[in-house]
Design an enzyme around this catalytic site. Structure first.
Site, PDB file in Angstrom:
ATOM      1  N   GLY A   1       0.829  -1.193   0.000  1.00 49.19           N
ATOM      2  CA  GLY A   1       0.000   0.000   0.000  1.00 49.19           C
ATOM      3  C   GLY A   1       0.864   1.243   0.000  1.00 49.19           C
ATOM      4  O   GLY A   1       2.073   1.177  -0.241  1.00 49.19           O
ATOM      5  N   GLY A   2       0.224   2.388   0.266  1.00 52.69           N
ATOM      6  CA  GLY A   2       0.950   3.633   0.235  1.00 52.69           C
ATOM      7  C   GLY A   2       1.975   3.790   1.339  1.00 52.69           C
ATOM      8  O   GLY A   2       2.930   4.554   1.222  1.00 52.69           O
TER       9      GLY A   2
ATOM     10  N   GLY B   1       3.474   0.998   3.091  1.00 55.54           N
ATOM     11  CA  GLY B   1       4.368  -0.116   3.342  1.00 55.54           C
ATOM     12  C   GLY B   1       3.990  -1.377   2.614  1.00 55.54           C
ATOM     13  O   GLY B   1       3.085  -1.389   1.777  1.00 55.54           O
TER      14      GLY B   1
ATOM     15  N   THR C   1       3.349  -5.780   2.960  1.00 60.84           N
ATOM     16  CA  THR C   1       2.845  -6.807   3.861  1.00 60.84           C
ATOM     17  C   THR C   1       3.357  -8.165   3.413  1.00 60.84           C
ATOM     18  O   THR C   1       3.355  -8.465   2.210  1.00 60.84           O
ATOM     19  CB  THR C   1       1.295  -6.808   3.877  1.00 60.84           C
TER      20      THR C   1
ATOM     21  N   LYS D   1       4.007  -6.371   8.737  1.00 60.72           N
ATOM     22  CA  LYS D   1       3.801  -5.119   8.007  1.00 60.72           C
ATOM     23  C   LYS D   1       5.078  -4.297   8.145  1.00 60.72           C
ATOM     24  O   LYS D   1       5.519  -3.983   9.254  1.00 60.72           O
ATOM     25  CB  LYS D   1       2.608  -4.353   8.569  1.00 60.72           C
TER      26      LYS D   1
ATOM     27  N   ASP E   1     -11.707   2.796   6.533  1.00 59.33           N
ATOM     28  CA  ASP E   1     -11.424   2.094   5.265  1.00 59.33           C
ATOM     29  C   ASP E   1     -12.181   0.763   5.198  1.00 59.33           C
ATOM     30  O   ASP E   1     -11.618  -0.274   4.853  1.00 59.33           O
ATOM     31  CB  ASP E   1      -9.923   1.859   5.108  1.00 59.33           C
TER      32      ASP E   1
END
Length: 380
Positions: free
Chosen positions: A43-44, A46, A48, A65, A163
């Site tokens: 994602g923006g 980091g 996973t 993460k 989210d």
């Protein structure tokens, strides 16, 4: 396999039994116990990774993460650091709920931040939708009941998820099949001062409430996102495609695979009100409506159920005697008749009426006629 966590490593794949990357020399074990196996998302803020906890005999799987923001601006980086730290703090508290992943560790190694959390084995609802198609009304009722209690738990601890979408809801693959809410990277503290501040717009645009797009997320924003998730699962369409911008109204009912009840439509439409004050303000309000609808449905089911009735009595049926029974009865009549004409000793017999049968043959003939007449009437 062991996967190197150095973002710049050109060849991150390594054998399981090594402790240092054969390409770049980076340590492969985090905190001497967590070994990454493969990347599972980015994602923006980091990356996973699926991982294994080598410190436990059963070597359970977990999720690593890694904080690795893609944006380079100073303000963006500071915001990313804040959100990553915030996720760790919130998971430490929220992970006590059985439908939220537990935080296992939070630390810095080789100048990079990491958090390790419980691995949830199962499919997210976006994957389930792709494999099985549109959800039924019954499944949506169940989803609302399952997830509203999770949101209630979060909101009671002053956390707005921000989210909620099908990708962030995982159905466990075990026998219980619980729905688990994941990815609190965008979650926001809703304590006093924070509620009055305009923040960054975070979340997936298709599912984000209008006020959240303006950086003013409130508890009702999560309710909106859950409603948008439900109509996506019902229609197999993006929520963007279920809204008529010209008339400023939702038209998701037009795209349903199977019609839903007015009760569910009313609840979802109130969850999706664009003006926050017209929307459900708290999870408790939604749950109250859900419970009322459940009671109405149960009452309707009882009223519609037919009362048990005693079996209707059938009219008595007349069973015609068989020919053998008729013969027997006629023979008895003949015997009685002839017997009554036998002379009695020492008694004067009365004269036999001339109109009656005068011999056994005549009696037999009359009995045969009577038998024929009886059988004829029963066959007609």
């Amino acid at each position: 396999m062991s996967y190197c966590l150095n973002p710049h490593c050109p060849k991150p794949e390594n054998p399981t039994d090594v402790k240092f990357c054969r390409t770049c020399g980076s340590k492969l074990l985090l905190k001497e116990r967590y070994r990454a196996i493969k990347p599972i998302g980015q994602g923006g803020f980091g990356k996973t990774f699926l991982a294994v906890d080598e410190d436990k005999p059963s070597k359970p799987r977990c999720v690593i993460k890694q904080f690795y923001p893609q944006s380079q601006g100073a303000n963006s980086l500071a915001k990313a650091v804040e959100l990553f730290n915030q996720e760790a703090v919130q998971l430490d508290e929220l992970g006590k709920h059985p439908q939220i992943p537990e935080l296992l560790a939070y630390f810095t190694q080789e100048n990079r931040q990491y958090l390790v959390q419980e691995f949830i084995d199962g499919q997210n609802l976006a994957q389930e939708l792709a494999h099985k198609g549109a959800f039924s009304e019954t499944q949506i009722w169940q989803l609302l009941n399952d997830l509203l209690s999770v949101l209630q738990f979060c909101h009671a601890r002053h956390v707005i998820h921000r989210d909620i979408k099908p990708e962030n809801i995982i159905r466990e693959s075990d026998a219980q099949r619980k729905l688990v809410l994941v990815d609190f990277g965008a979650a926001k503290s809703a304590t006093g001062a924070a509620l009055n501040q305009t923040g960054t717009s975070i979340g997936s645009p298709e599912y984000v409430a209008p006020e959240q797009m303006r950086g003013r997320a409130v508890f009702a924003s999560d309710i909106y996102s859950l409603g948008a998730t439900c109509i996506n699962l019902l229609t197999v369409r993006s929520p963007f495609d279920s809204y008529d911008t010209n008339n400023d109204t939702w038209v998701w009912q037009q795209y349903l695979k199977t019609p839903v009840s007015n009760q569910l439509s009313r609840i979802l439409n109130k969850m999706l009100e664009s003006i926050p004050i017209r929307r459900y303000q708290t999870v408790d309000e939604v749950l109250k409506d859900l419970n009322q609808q459940s009671q109405v449905a149960a009452t309707s089911a009882i009223a519609a159920k037919p009362l048990p009735q005693s079996p209707a009595k059938s009219p008595p049926t007349f069973v015609s005697p068989s020919p053998s029974q008729i013969d027997l009865e006629l023979e008895q009549m003949k015997t009685q008749f002839l017997g009554s004409n036998k002379p009695q000793p020492n008694k004067i017999q009365p004269p036999i009426p001339t109109s009656g049968p005068s011999s056994t043959n005549e009696i037999d003939q009359e009995l045969e006629e009577l038998k024929a007449k009886y059988l004829g009437n029963n066959n007609s």
